[in-house]
Write a protein that holds these residues in place. Structure first.
Motif, PDB file in Angstrom:
ATOM      1  N   GLU A   1       0.820  -1.204   0.000  1.00  0.00           N
ATOM      2  CA  GLU A   1       0.000   0.000   0.000  1.00  0.00           C
ATOM      3  C   GLU A   1       0.857   1.259   0.000  1.00  0.00           C
ATOM      4  OE1 GLU A   1      -3.080  -0.352   2.873  1.00  0.00           O
ATOM      5  OE2 GLU A   1      -3.649   1.742   2.656  1.00  0.00           O
TER       6      GLU A   1
ATOM      7  N   GLU B   1      -1.480  12.330  -9.406  1.00  0.00           N
ATOM      8  CA  GLU B   1      -1.491  11.677  -8.098  1.00  0.00           C
ATOM      9  C   GLU B   1      -0.082  11.319  -7.630  1.00  0.00           C
ATOM     10  OE1 GLU B   1      -4.316  10.275  -6.148  1.00  0.00           O
ATOM     11  OE2 GLU B   1      -5.414  11.835  -7.202  1.00  0.00           O
TER      12      GLU B   1
ATOM     13  N   ARG C   1     -13.473   9.834  -0.037  1.00  0.00           N
ATOM     14  CA  ARG C   1     -12.419   9.385  -0.945  1.00  0.00           C
ATOM     15  C   ARG C   1     -12.431   7.870  -1.085  1.00  0.00           C
ATOM     16  NH1 ARG C   1      -8.090  11.182  -3.844  1.00  0.00           N
ATOM     17  NH2 ARG C   1      -6.326   9.764  -3.898  1.00  0.00           N
TER      18      ARG C   1
ATOM     19  N   ALA D   1      -2.432  11.730 -13.967  1.00  0.00           N
ATOM     20  CA  ALA D   1      -3.588  12.286 -13.262  1.00  0.00           C
ATOM     21  C   ALA D   1      -3.158  13.205 -12.116  1.00  0.00           C
ATOM     22  CB  ALA D   1      -4.457  11.160 -12.734  1.00  0.00           C
TER      23      ALA D   1
ATOM     24  N   ARG E   1     -10.768  13.615 -15.217  1.00  0.00           N
ATOM     25  CA  ARG E   1     -10.390  13.958 -13.837  1.00  0.00           C
ATOM     26  C   ARG E   1     -11.577  13.923 -12.877  1.00  0.00           C
ATOM     27  NH1 ARG E   1      -4.645  16.514 -13.235  1.00  0.00           N
ATOM     28  NH2 ARG E   1      -3.863  15.764 -15.205  1.00  0.00           N
TER      29      ARG E   1
ATOM     30  N   PRO F   1     -10.216   9.703  -8.603  1.00  0.00           N
ATOM     31  CA  PRO F   1      -8.787   9.395  -8.427  1.00  0.00           C
ATOM     32  C   PRO F   1      -8.465   8.090  -9.142  1.00  0.00           C
ATOM     33  CG  PRO F   1     -10.009   9.031  -6.386  1.00  0.00           C
ATOM     34  CD  PRO F   1     -10.972   9.628  -7.356  1.00  0.00           C
ATOM     35  N   PRO F   2      -7.307   7.985  -9.816  1.00  0.00           N
ATOM     36  CA  PRO F   2      -7.029   6.818 -10.658  1.00  0.00           C
ATOM     37  C   PRO F   2      -6.898   5.510  -9.894  1.00  0.00           C
ATOM     38  CG  PRO F   2      -5.113   8.258 -10.538  1.00  0.00           C
ATOM     39  CD  PRO F   2      -6.231   8.983  -9.884  1.00  0.00           C
ATOM     40  N   SER F   3      -6.259   5.534  -8.745  1.00  0.00           N
ATOM     41  CA  SER F   3      -6.106   4.271  -8.016  1.00  0.00           C
ATOM     42  C   SER F   3      -5.576   4.506  -6.625  1.00  0.00           C
ATOM     43  CB  SER F   3      -5.167   3.333  -8.766  1.00  0.00           C
ATOM     44  OG  SER F   3      -3.908   3.939  -8.903  1.00  0.00           O
ATOM     45  N   GLY F   4      -5.675   3.481  -5.804  1.00  0.00           N
ATOM     46  CA  GLY F   4      -5.194   3.566  -4.438  1.00  0.00           C
ATOM     47  C   GLY F   4      -6.294   3.159  -3.479  1.00  0.00           C
TER      48      GLY F   4
ATOM     49  N   ARG G   1       4.427   4.586  -3.152  1.00  0.00           N
ATOM     50  CA  ARG G   1       3.320   3.659  -3.416  1.00  0.00           C
ATOM     51  C   ARG G   1       3.728   2.690  -4.523  1.00  0.00           C
ATOM     52  NH1 ARG G   1      -1.615   7.154  -4.870  1.00  0.00           N
ATOM     53  NH2 ARG G   1      -2.510   5.124  -5.285  1.00  0.00           N
TER      54      ARG G   1
ATOM     55  N   ALA H   1     -10.254   9.137 -15.006  1.00  0.00           N
ATOM     56  CA  ALA H   1      -9.291   9.747 -14.087  1.00  0.00           C
ATOM     57  C   ALA H   1      -8.310  10.672 -14.801  1.00  0.00           C
ATOM     58  CB  ALA H   1      -8.531   8.661 -13.327  1.00  0.00           C
TER      59      ALA H   1
ATOM     60  N   ILE I   1      -9.491   4.106 -16.236  1.00  0.00           N
ATOM     61  CA  ILE I   1      -8.516   5.030 -15.634  1.00  0.00           C
ATOM     62  C   ILE I   1      -8.244   6.186 -16.594  1.00  0.00           C
ATOM     63  CG2 ILE I   1      -6.109   5.300 -14.914  1.00  0.00           C
ATOM     64  CD1 ILE I   1      -6.200   2.596 -13.662  1.00  0.00           C
TER      65      ILE I   1
ATOM     66  N   ALA J   1      -0.445   6.235 -15.494  1.00  0.00           N
ATOM     67  CA  ALA J   1      -1.744   6.919 -15.430  1.00  0.00           C
ATOM     68  C   ALA J   1      -1.847   7.762 -14.163  1.00  0.00           C
ATOM     69  CB  ALA J   1      -2.881   5.898 -15.493  1.00  0.00           C
ATOM     70  N   ASN J   2      -1.316   7.246 -13.069  1.00  0.00           N
ATOM     71  CA  ASN J   2      -1.353   7.998 -11.817  1.00  0.00           C
ATOM     72  C   ASN J   2      -0.493   9.254 -11.885  1.00  0.00           C
ATOM     73  OD1 ASN J   2      -2.716   6.803  -9.148  1.00  0.00           O
ATOM     74  ND2 ASN J   2      -2.316   5.181 -10.624  1.00  0.00           N
TER      75      ASN J   2
ATOM     76  N   PHE K   1       3.166   0.182  -7.645  1.00  0.00           N
ATOM     77  CA  PHE K   1       2.237  -0.123  -8.735  1.00  0.00           C
ATOM     78  C   PHE K   1       2.875  -1.183  -9.605  1.00  0.00           C
ATOM     79  CE2 PHE K   1       1.372   4.208  -7.528  1.00  0.00           C
ATOM     80  CZ  PHE K   1      -0.005   4.296  -7.561  1.00  0.00           C
TER      81      PHE K   1
END
Lengths: 504, 318
Positions: free
Chosen positions: A196, A236, B176, A234, B160, B163-166, A220, B156, B152, A230-231, A222
């Motif tokens: 995580e 993130e 969230r 975006a 937008r 959120p894409p992932s997590g 994190r 995302a 995604i 992608a994150n 992936f």
């Protein structure tokens, strides 16, 4: 009035220009890794991804810079005496571990004792087992004696073996240090949730007051490379490690993201088992080698994400300039046919090439298969699971196999164990007394020129004997989002965040 | 009923025992030395020897199984070789995450499948029916990883919206948490929805052609009343069974979905442990997965026996 306005505008512009250039404090840096780092103790870690987090959690005795030169870190200076057998380090004063334990010569000694303790079973043991004695000269001087001269020693100390853990914490936690790491780095450990996140926080008592601009670092994992990118797209994440080759052309022209590329430290190619079987015949190895076109192979499979190779020292390493390493041979089908005749197989022969599952190894194998086929060498491709393949390579139960090496900053780490007789990584069961003598000599020689000369001779022999066909050097990539500033990209691929900052 | 329940419960014991035997021997049968594989290319002989001893690899297989089983029965699944944490602790951290994902995916499946299935059956052999059936076929055929990446990029990265992932625990930030669950639930839920929709359609068609529906229709009941009150109840029985069984299957689908959306659940744990060859963890995860499927089966059987008493009466007594 107009002039005043202009002045104000200029002043504001100048101010903003300065403020974006100067490091800012605070913020959370979000990092995307390609796997979950399992172990936070550098003396127990075997996973490559662990090292990413270590860069910011631990200080090492020495580090490497962009040119792969050794630079001071916890050791401010050092002298090498007795023909390269004794290293005396002056240590940085006023350094404390995250748990408040002072860092000094005793701490260095405790760290070496820990790595050398056989019952502890540290994977670092084989890296430091030439150490016979560690002496505390005074609180800030430590003397390390080696069994014999070993010029890559400082390079070894620029990685996990040189990372200092708190002796107090190590004593209290034992193997538990893997879950509660305590170093002297600019960031201290806060929490880790498996698969995580890993959270680090700025360590206020770090010796370098200028380090650690960012307040918090969150790693994190992936495993999916598309999801990782992608994150970042975006917003993130602020930086990601590793990217799919297919994305490189798009990223080069991306208006927001920044692609950092460098030549890497590793090599890739084909092991050839020379002890028995068809390839114990040297002429046949040479025939196969002459049939392979390295440039085309790289173009077809890797595009611009790798360079064609002919040796274990990629561009950037000081030994790269050896002609036998850097000159990429042309494909020569006449030579291949001539060598087949010399080897007593004028109509060609067949062999099995073992590869790991995955798109890239299979593509490489197919390209080789079609190139070799033109001179009558038939390649049977066999896909073997990675773990099983490692065992088969250990036991020399194969004819040829695609497998490479991630690389080390010192040339010794890229060649010694692979080609010395009985070496732990010598998959091809290669043995040549002359190569052994030269490799050992290169470990004792201290100037780059002397070492280059020794490796030139080694490479001349290896390129004739061909226990390994060096085919390509992979490049090293990082992708950064718009906020991260001040990142220095080093060929070892490690993400050092001591001096980076975040723009709002 | 109670007797039936306990008999079914007792039957799960040999099943679980058999699973444990398979789990353990599979790992022992994998080619190559587990310690060597785990430590990778750079392993030193010293480190190998220590790990082999630590893992008990120097002992005969049957002894290793007996020791392992003894620990498992006392609730000790061993420690992860990678990070040294107890396997059970890590599992307990991951199970609620996957459970949440399973529940939200089931919701997505219901919301899509129930109206679509009923409509398709009611408007049989019309554009609506063919449309719904085609969409369902697509839902089954589209691979999870592809749908995940598309979502995604669309929702995302480009729009937008999400959120894409997590993952964030619901008690930390519920908003969230729910936003993060939307895309993985859609990916897992649509596959399931397609299956449920087709099942509901056929079972609904069968019910709609039965005598009691014809009688009800002859009495002049409104369509909605007929569908919802009379037909759906009976048509849902086989569907409920399948959905219960699918709960176990969701765990399998979660492996890919959790990896794409970086959801730290059991599926992700499974794939990471396999990739990093963390054998004690793999054993723990597989054992848990088997337990989940067995319990879901048990639940379905018991519910079914409750709904349809003929089932438990058919069981031999004594």
């Amino acid at each position: 009035m107009k002039r005043l306005l202009a002045l104000v505008v200029i002043a504001v512009l100048a101010f903003t220009a300065i403020s974006t250039a100067a490091p800012r404090r605070g913020g959370t840096l979000r990092v995307g890794l390609n796997a979950d780092p399992p172990n936070m103790d550098p003396h127990q870690s075997t996973a490559a991804v662990d090292r990413q987090v270590f860069q910011n959690l631990y200080d090492k005795l020495v580090d490497i810079n962009e040119n792969l030169e050794i630079v001071p870190m916890l050791a401010t200076s050092w002298t090498i005496t007795e023909g390269g057998r004794v290293y005396t380090f002056k240590l940085r004063p006023n350094v404390v571990f995250h748990d408040g334990t002072p860092f000094n010569a005793e701490a260095v000694k405790a760290n070496f004792d820990r790595m050398l303790d056989r019952s502890f079973g540290s994977p670092r043991f084989s890296e430091v087992n030439l150490v016979t004695k560690v002496e505390v000269v005074d609180p800030l001087t430590v003397r390390i004696t080696l069994e014999k001269p070993y010029s890559p020693f400082l390079a070894v100390l620029s990685d996990r073996a040189g990372m200092m853990v708190s002796p107090a914490a190590a004593q209290r936690l034992g193997k538990g240090l893997a879950r509660e790491p305590v170093g002297t780095g600019p960031y201290r450990f806060v929490e880790k949730r498996p698969q995580e996140r890993i959270v680090l926080e700025r360590f206020d008592r770090h010796w370098d007051r200028g380090a650690g601009n960012v307040q918090q670092i969150v790693y994190r994992p992936f495993t999916d490379e598309n999801a990782r990118l992608a994150n970042l797209r975006a917003g993130e994440l602020d930086i990601i490690d590793q990217v799919a080759p297919a994305e490189i052309p798009k990223l080069k022209t991306d208006p927001v993201l920044r692609l950092f590329a460098r030549s890497g430290l590793g090599w890739q190619g084909m092991w050839i088992q020379v002890q028995s079987g068809i390839f114990s015949n040297k002429a046949l190895r040479q025939a196969l080698n002459a049939a392979i076109d390295r440039r085309t192979l790289v173009q077809v499979v890797f595009g611009e994400t790798a360079d064609p190779a002919n040796g274990p020292f990629p561009p950037g390493m000081f030994t790269y300039s050896i002609p036998a390493n850097s000159r990429i041979p042309e494909r020569n089908l006449d030579l291949a046919r001539q060598k087949l005749r010399e080897g007593g197989q004028p109509n060609g022969f067949a062999f099995t090439l073992k590869v790991t599952p995955g798109r890239v190894p299979q593509q490489v194998a197919q390209v080789i298969q079609s190139m070799a086929g033109e001179v009558g060498i038939r390649v049977n491709i066999e896909i073997v699971e990675f773990g099983a393949l490692l065992s088969q390579l250990d036991a020399h139960r194969f004819e040829a196999s695609l497998l490479g090496w991630s690389g080390r900053p010192d040339p010794d780490g890229n060649i010694y164990g692979f080609f010395v007789t009985g070496g732990g990584l010598n998959n091809s069961a290669y043995s040549n007394p002359r190569v052994d003598a030269l490799l050992d000599a290169a470990r004792i020689l201290t100037t780059p020129d002397q070492r280059r000369r020794a490796y030139t001779e080694v490479m001349n022999v290896l390129n004739d004997d061909l226990p390994y066909l060096f085919l390509w050097w992979p490049k090293e990539y990082k992708v950064l989002g718009p906020k991260l500033q001040g990142f220095v990209h080093i060929s070892d691929g490690m993400m050092r965040f001591r001096n980076v900052w975040l723009n709002p | 009923m109670t007797r039936y329940f306990f008999r079914r419960l007792l039957l799960t014991i040999p099943v679980l025992f058999f699973v444990s035997l398979i789990v353990f021997s599979l790992i022992a049968l994998i080619p190559g030395d587990p310690a060597r594989i785990m430590l990778g290319e750079e392993a030193s002989p010293e480190a190998l020897a220590v790990l082999r001893k630590q893992m008990g690899l120097d002992r005969p297989l049957i002894v290793r199984y007996a020791i392992w089983m003894g620990h498992v029965l006392r609730g000790d699944l061993g420690r992860s070789v990678r990070d040294g944490r107890p396997v059970l602790d890590t599992l307990l951290l991951k199970i609620p995450v996957t459970a949440e994902l399973a529940v939200t995916s089931l919701l997505v499946a219901w919301v899509i499948a129930i109206p679509a299935g009923v409509l398709a059956a009611w408007k049989r052999r019309t554009v609506i029916d063919y449309g719904a059936t085609t969409v369902a076929l697509a839902g089954i055929s589209i691979p999870n990883f592809w749908l995940g990446i598309m979502l995604i990029y669309l929702l995302a990265v480009n729009a937008r919206l999400l959120p894409p992932s997590g993952y964030v625990e619901p008690w930390v930030d519920l908003g969230r948490n729910l936003k993060l669950m939307v895309m993985p639930s859609i990916v897992l839920g649509t596959g399931l929805a397609a299956l449920v929709m087709r099942l509901l359609r056929s079972s609904m068609i069968e019910v709609l052609s039965s005598d009691y529906i014809r009688t009800a229709r002859a009495k002049g009941l409104a369509d909605q009343v007929l569908l919802v009150r009379h037909a759906m109840k009976n048509a849902m029985i086989p569907v409920a069974t399948i959905m219960g069984l699918q709960l176990g299957g969701l765990l399998g689908g979660a492996v890919i979905t959790e990896s794409i959306f970086a959801v730290p659940g059991v599926g992700r744990l499974a794939i990471e442990s396999i990739l990093t060859r963390d054998y004690p963890m793999v054993q723990g995860v597989v054992l848990f997965a088997a337990l989940a499927v067995v319990l879901a089966n048990l639940l379905v059987d018991v519910t079914y026996a409750f709904l349809d008493p003929r089932i438990r009466l058919e069981e031999p007594t004594g």
